[in-house]
Design an enzyme around this catalytic site. Structure first.
Site, PDB file in Angstrom:
ATOM      1  N   ARG A 136     -38.503-119.219  38.993  1.00  0.00           N
ATOM      2  CA  ARG A 136     -37.113-119.395  38.585  1.00  0.00           C
ATOM      3  C   ARG A 136     -36.301-119.696  39.831  1.00  0.00           C
ATOM      4  O   ARG A 136     -36.769-119.520  40.940  1.00  0.00           O
ATOM      5  CB  ARG A 136     -36.592-118.131  37.919  1.00  0.00           C
ATOM      6  N   ASN A 174     -28.283-117.150  37.162  1.00  0.00           N
ATOM      7  CA  ASN A 174     -28.818-115.790  37.141  1.00  0.00           C
ATOM      8  C   ASN A 174     -29.204-115.380  38.546  1.00  0.00           C
ATOM      9  O   ASN A 174     -29.999-116.068  39.199  1.00  0.00           O
ATOM     10  CB  ASN A 174     -30.052-115.695  36.240  1.00  0.00           C
ATOM     11  N   GLU A 175     -28.621-114.295  38.994  1.00  0.00           N
ATOM     12  CA  GLU A 175     -28.941-113.763  40.322  1.00  0.00           C
ATOM     13  C   GLU A 175     -29.050-114.908  41.326  1.00  0.00           C
ATOM     14  O   GLU A 175     -30.086-115.123  41.966  1.00  0.00           O
ATOM     15  CB  GLU A 175     -30.221-112.934  40.275  1.00  0.00           C
ATOM     16  N   GLU A 333     -27.363-105.817  34.410  1.00  0.00           N
ATOM     17  CA  GLU A 333     -28.783-105.595  34.131  1.00  0.00           C
ATOM     18  C   GLU A 333     -29.225-104.262  34.711  1.00  0.00           C
ATOM     19  O   GLU A 333     -28.812-103.885  35.814  1.00  0.00           O
ATOM     20  CB  GLU A 333     -29.668-106.651  34.811  1.00  0.00           C
ATOM     21  N   TRP A 341     -41.879-106.144  38.134  1.00  0.00           N
ATOM     22  CA  TRP A 341     -42.029-106.861  39.403  1.00  0.00           C
ATOM     23  C   TRP A 341     -42.397-105.941  40.563  1.00  0.00           C
ATOM     24  O   TRP A 341     -42.573-106.393  41.684  1.00  0.00           O
ATOM     25  CB  TRP A 341     -40.751-107.643  39.723  1.00  0.00           C
ATOM     26  N   GLU A 381     -42.869-111.788  32.007  1.00  0.00           N
ATOM     27  CA  GLU A 381     -42.240-110.465  31.934  1.00  0.00           C
ATOM     28  C   GLU A 381     -42.662-109.683  30.688  1.00  0.00           C
ATOM     29  O   GLU A 381     -41.934-108.819  30.213  1.00  0.00           O
ATOM     30  CB  GLU A 381     -40.727-110.627  32.026  1.00  0.00           C
ATOM     31  N   PHE A 383     -44.629-107.292  30.275  1.00  0.00           N
ATOM     32  CA  PHE A 383     -44.770-105.833  30.407  1.00  0.00           C
ATOM     33  C   PHE A 383     -43.513-105.168  30.961  1.00  0.00           C
ATOM     34  O   PHE A 383     -43.548-104.027  31.404  1.00  0.00           O
ATOM     35  CB  PHE A 383     -46.003-105.492  31.257  1.00  0.00           C
ATOM     36  N   HIS A 384     -42.413-105.896  30.932  1.00  0.00           N
ATOM     37  CA  HIS A 384     -41.133-105.302  31.360  1.00  0.00           C
ATOM     38  C   HIS A 384     -40.576-104.461  30.216  1.00  0.00           C
ATOM     39  O   HIS A 384     -40.655-104.856  29.049  1.00  0.00           O
ATOM     40  CB  HIS A 384     -40.147-106.423  31.713  1.00  0.00           C
TER      41      HIS A 384
HETATM   42  C1  GAL Z   1     -33.823-109.551  37.222  1.00  0.00           C
HETATM   43  C2  GAL Z   1     -33.597-110.860  36.492  1.00  0.00           C
HETATM   44  C3  GAL Z   1     -33.956-110.759  35.033  1.00  0.00           C
HETATM   45  C4  GAL Z   1     -35.291-110.103  34.864  1.00  0.00           C
HETATM   46  C5  GAL Z   1     -35.245-108.780  35.558  1.00  0.00           C
HETATM   47  C6  GAL Z   1     -36.499-107.975  35.421  1.00  0.00           C
HETATM   48  O1  GAL Z   1     -33.869-109.720  38.595  1.00  0.00           O
HETATM   49  O2  GAL Z   1     -32.259-111.249  36.606  1.00  0.00           O
HETATM   50  O3  GAL Z   1     -33.933-112.029  34.447  1.00  0.00           O
HETATM   51  O4  GAL Z   1     -36.274-110.910  35.412  1.00  0.00           O
HETATM   52  O5  GAL Z   1     -35.024-108.978  36.937  1.00  0.00           O
HETATM   53  O6  GAL Z   1     -36.364-106.730  36.041  1.00  0.00           O
END
Ligand code: GAL
Length: 712
Positions: A136, A174-175, A333, A341, A381, A383-384
Site C-alpha cells: 500500500r 490512509n496513514e 483506528e 503486523w 490482514e 488475521f487482524h
Molecule cells: C493501519 C492501517 C490500516 C490497517 C491497520 C492494521 O496502519 O491504516 O489500514 O492496516 O494498520 O493494524
C-alpha cells in the site's frame, strides 16, 4: 496520462507550496454524541452480508464508519472506467440506517492497472530499488503522474458524494507516508531542490547551511543535489534533516491538493489519519494537524512495550498538544485485539478494549474507531482482529464492543469538552528526533522517544497531567517545561524555553539538547550551546557508554545512588573549567548548583545534575539518561517547585484525567492494576448511573467516569 505531459509538469506544480499554519478551524462534531465505529469494507463481502453488518452496527451503537479506504481499484476498474454500483448501494444502506460516513479518498492503494501502466509512480528506496506493486502507499509523493490520477479519482468521488447527507467527514488517503515517505526518484530529487530553493533562497545559502566545504562537497549546480542515497554512506546531517523536512512537506502538499479538490464539491470537513506516538514520527504531524478539520490518530499498542497504557496516554497528550486550545480529536483506528503486523500479535485482556478506548476519550478523543468492522476472510490482514471477529457475535470481543458502545453513548455529553489545562509540558520535535537517530553521532543507538516517554511516565504515574507540545508552541501557560534530547533547536524555540525560568517557571533540559542549530550545525562554545547560559553549565565532552557499561551517580535530589547506561558528559559550572576559574568571557552566571554528581569513571566528582535559580524560577540540567527511580525523585521535586497539582487523590496505578465543559467537569479514573483501587472523588458515575463518593473504588482493570459538577 501522457508521460510527455507528466515530464512537463514541473516539480513546482507537484510540490505546491505548503501554506503557513492556518488559524484553528471551528470545532467539528461528527455524531450526536461521541463517534463510534471503524473501517468498513463491504466490497470484501457479498451483498447479503451487508444487511447483517448494519443490523449489528446498530446493535453495537456504531454511528460512523470509514468507507472506501482502499477502494480505488474496485471502483475505477480500468483507466477512466468507473463503476459506482457497490459504493452507491453501501452509502445508501448506511444512510438509511442512520450511520454516518467518513468517506475515504482511496488513494493510499493505487490500482494494479495504474501501477502496470506507470511503474514509475512507485517510490524508489534509498538503495535505488523501486518498490514493486502489491503493498500500500506504493506511490511517490512527488510523482506528477500519480498525482494526476489520484486527483482525477478524488474529483469523481467528490462530485458523486460530496453533497450526500451521510458524508460527515472526508478521510484523505490512509496513514500518509506509511511506507512511501522517503522517495529517492528523479521527481523527488527535483522537488527536493525546489523545496531547498524556497527554504534557503539560493544555492550558496544551501552550501552555507550544510557546511559543504567538509569533504569538498560543495554544490555548484542544483542538479548535483540528490536525496540521501545509499545504505552505507554517511550523509551530511544538514542535508539529511532538510530532506526529512522536505518529505514531510511533500506529503502534506499531496494531502492539501486532495483537500482542495474535496472542498470544491463538498462542505464536509476534511482530515487524514496520523500515526502519533512517542519518538520521531514519519512526518512532522504538528505542522499537519492545523490543516485538518479534526486531528485524527491511529493508535496501536506494541507487544514490546511494558507500559502500553502510558504509551496510549502519551499519544493522547501529544494529539491534544497540537492545538493551542487542546481541542478534541478523533481516534481513527485502534484494535479490538491483536493486529497482524507484529511478530507475535497480542490479544487484549478482558476489559482492555473498554479501558483503552475510554483512556483515549479521557485525553480528548471525541470518537473511537477501530480497524476494522468485520474481520477479513482473505487478504494480507485476514488475521487482524475486528469489531466483529471471525467467530461472530458469540465472541468476547463482540460482547465488549457492545459494552463499549453503551458506554460511549452514556458519555455523549462529554463530546466537545476539552481536557483540563495542564500546567506541565514536554516539548517534542520531530526534527530533533530525526537528527538524533540518523547519521554519525557519538552514540547511534539512542531512541528519541526514550526520554520523552520517561519524563512523561513519571508525571503520568503521579496523576499530573502534561501536554506534549511541539517546539513552536506557546509555553506561557506552563509552570514546568521539560525539553528532553532536543538535539536541534531554532533560535525562537530556544528563546521561548529560556524564558520559562525568567517568568518564574521551572525548566528541565536533558543531555543532547540545544547542541545544534536548525541546520544541524553544532553551536560552538560548549554544549548545550542554546541553553548554556540559562542553565549556568557547559559540557566540554560527551562520554557515551559502551553496551553493558554503567556509571554511578549520587545526590539527595535523586534519593541516593543510581547507575546510568548509554550516556554521560563532562559538565562544568559556568565560570569554571576543570577546577580552574574560567574567564568571565564565557558569559553565563556562575550560580548553578550541583545537585547530583558522578561517582565513578573518569567523571567521578563532576556534576551530573544541576539546578540554577533564575529570578523566581529554576533551570535544571540532567546530563545522563537517569533510571526511573531517579527520574521519579526529581519529578517530585519539580512538581513541588512548580506547585503542580495532581488531577485527583488517587492510588498509584489509577490513571486520573479530567475533561471540562462550560459548567461541568468529568473525571476519568482508569485502573490498570490487577487489584481494585480507590480515589477521593465524588459525582455521578455516568457508566452506571449511580452517585459515588467521597471515595470511589475502581475495580481491577475497570473504569469510572464521574460527572463532577453539578453533583448528580
Ligand atoms: C493501519 C492501517 C490500516 C490497517 C491497520 C492494521 O496502519 O491504516 O489500514 O492496516 O494498520 O493494524
Amino acid at each position: 496520462m501522457d508521460p510527455e505531459r507528466a515530464d512537463a509538469a514541473t516539480h513546482e506544480t507537484v510540490l505546491a507550496t505548503v501554506p503557513p499554519r492556518p488559524p484553528a478551524p471551528p470545532l467539528v462534531h461528527l455524531a450526536e454524541g461521541l463517534a463510534y465505529g471503524g473501517d468498513y469494507n463491504p466490497e470484501q463481502w457479498p451483498r447479503e452480508v451487508w444487511d447483517e453488518d448494519v443490523r449489528l452496527m446498530r446493535e453495537a451503537g456504531v454511528n460512523l464508519v470509514n468507507l472506501g479506504v482502499f477502494a480505488w481499484g474496485t471502483v475505477e476498474t480500468a483507466d477512466g472506467v468507473r463503476d459506482w454500483t457497490w459504493m452507491d448501494d453501501a452509502v445508501d444502506l448506511l444512510h438509511r440506517n442512520g450511520i454516518g460516513i467518513d468517506l475515504a479518498t482511496p488513494t493510499a492503494a493505487p490500482p494494479n492497472w495504474l501501477l502496470t501502466a506507470h511503474p514509475e509512480i512507485a517510490p524508489v528506496l534509498a538503495d535505488g530499488y523501486r518498490e514493486p506493486a502489491g503493498g500500500r502507499n506504493a506511490w511517490c509523493p512527488a510523482s506528477p503522474v500519480y498525482r494526476h490520477y489520484a486527483l482525477r479519482h478524488v474529483e469523481a468521488l467528490a462530485e458523486r458524494y460530496g453533497r450526500h447527507p451521510a458524508v460527515r467527514l472526508w478521510h484523505v488517503g490512509n496513514e500518509l507516508g506509511g511506507g512511501n515517505a522517503r522517495c529517492h526518484c528523479e521527481h523527488s530529487a527535483a522537488a527536493f531542490r525546489a523545496w531547498l530553493e524556497r527554504r534557503h533562497g539560493g544555492l550558496e545559502a544551501v552550501n552555507a547551511a550544510w557546511g559543504t566545504n567538509q569533504w569538498g562537497h560543495r554544490y555548484g549546480r542544483w542538479e548535483e543535489i540528490m536525496p540521501p542515497l545509499g545504505r552505507h554512506g554517511a550523509p551530511n546531517p544538514s542535508l539529511f534533516l532538510d530532506y526529512e523536512r522536505y518529505c514531510s512537506d511533500a506529503l502534506l502538499s499531496h494531502y492539501l491538493a486532495e483537500k482542495a479538490v474535496l472542498e470544491r464539491h463538498s462542505d464536509a470537513p476534511v482530515t487524514t489519519n496520523l500515526m502519533v506516538g512517542a519518538g520521531a514520527q514519519i512526518v512532522d504531524y504538528a505542522s499537519w494537524a492545523p490543516h485538518t478539520a479534526i486531528a485524527a490518530n491511529d493508535h496501536y499498542t506494541s507487544v514490546d512495550d511494558p507500559l502500553r497504557e502510558q504509551d496510549l496516554a502519551f499519544s493522547g497528550d501529544r494529539m491534544r498538544g497540537m492545538f493551542a486550545d487542546r481541542r478534541p480529536w478523533l481516534l481513527m483506528e485502534s484494535s479490538t485485539g491483536g493486529p497482524s503486523w507484529q511478530r507475535r500479535n497480542r490479544a487484549k485482556d478482558p476489559g482492555e478494549i473498554v479501558r483503552h478506548s475510554l483512556g483515549h476519550v479521557a485525553r480528548g478523543a471525541d470518537g473511537i474507531m477501530f480497524f476494522q468492522w468485520r474481520a477479513s476472510a482473505a487478504g494480507a490482514e485476514q488475521f487482524h482482529s475486528a469489531m466483529l471477529p471471525h467467530s461472530g457475535t458469540r465472541s468476547r470481543i463482540w460482547r465488549e464492543v457492545r459494552e463499549l458502545g453503551r458506554h460511549l453513548s452514556a458519555l455523549a455529553e462529554v463530546r466537545g469538552t476539552a481536557v483540563a489545562p495542564a500546567r506541565a509540558a514536554i516539548v517534542v520535535d520531530d526534527a530533533a528526533g530525526w537528527a538524533l537517530q540518523h547519521g554519525l553521532k557519538p552514540h547511534r543507538d539512542l531512541w528519541y522517544g526514550r526520554e520523552l516517554r520517561e519524563w512523561h511516565r513519571a508525571l503520568w504515574e503521579r496523576q499530573i497531567l502534561c501536554d506534549v507540545v511541539p517546539a513552536d508552541a506557546d509555553l506561557d501557560g506552563y509552570d514546568l517545561v521539560i525539553a528532553p534530547t532536543l538535539l536541534v533547536v531554532d533560535e525562537a524555540a530556544a528563546e521561548r524555553l529560556c524564558a520559562v525560568p525568567e517568568r518564574g517557571g521551572t525548566l528541565l533540559i536533558t543531555y543532547l539538547s540545544g547542541v545544534c542549530d536548525r541546520d544541524s550545525q553544532v553551536i560552538a562554545g560548549g554544549f548545550p550551546g542554546a541553553f548554556r547560559d540559562v542553565l549556568g553549565v557547559w559540557t566540554d565532552e560527551f562520554y557515551p557508554l559502551q553496551k553493558g557499561e554503567r556509571v554511578t551517580l549520587d545526590g539527595d535530589v535523586l534519593n541516593g545512588a543510581h547507575a546510568v547506561e548509554d550516556w554521560t558528559e563532562r559538565v562544568h559550572l559556568a565560570g569554571t573549567a576543570d577546577g580552574v576559574s574560567a574567564s568571565a568571557a564565557d558569559g553565563a552566571s556562575a550560580d548553578a548548583e550541583v545537585v547530583a554528581r558522578y561517582t565513578s569513571s573518569s567523571l567521578a566528582g563532576g556534576p551530573a545534575v544541576t539546578r540554577r535559580a533564575v529570578a523566581d524560577g529554576a533551570a535544571w540540567y540532567v546530563s545522563a539518561p537517569l533510571p526511573p527511580e531517579a527520574v521519579d525523585a526529581i519529578t517530585l521535586r519539580l512538581a513541588a517547585e512548580a506547585r503542580l497539582e495532581r488531577t485527583a487523590e488517587a492510588a498509584p496505578g489509577l490513571e486520573a484525567v479530567r475533561r471540562t465543559g462550560p459548567d461541568r467537569s468529568y473525571l476519568f479514573l482508569l485502573n490498570h492494576a490487577e487489584t481494585e483501587l480507590d480515589a477521593a472523588a465524588e459525582g455521578l458515575d455516568l457508566l452506571t448511573g449511580a452517585p459515588v463518593g467521597p471515595t470511589v473504588t475502581v475495580p481491577a482493570g475497570g473504569v469510572r467516569v464521574l460527572r463532577e459538577q453539578p453533583n448528580g
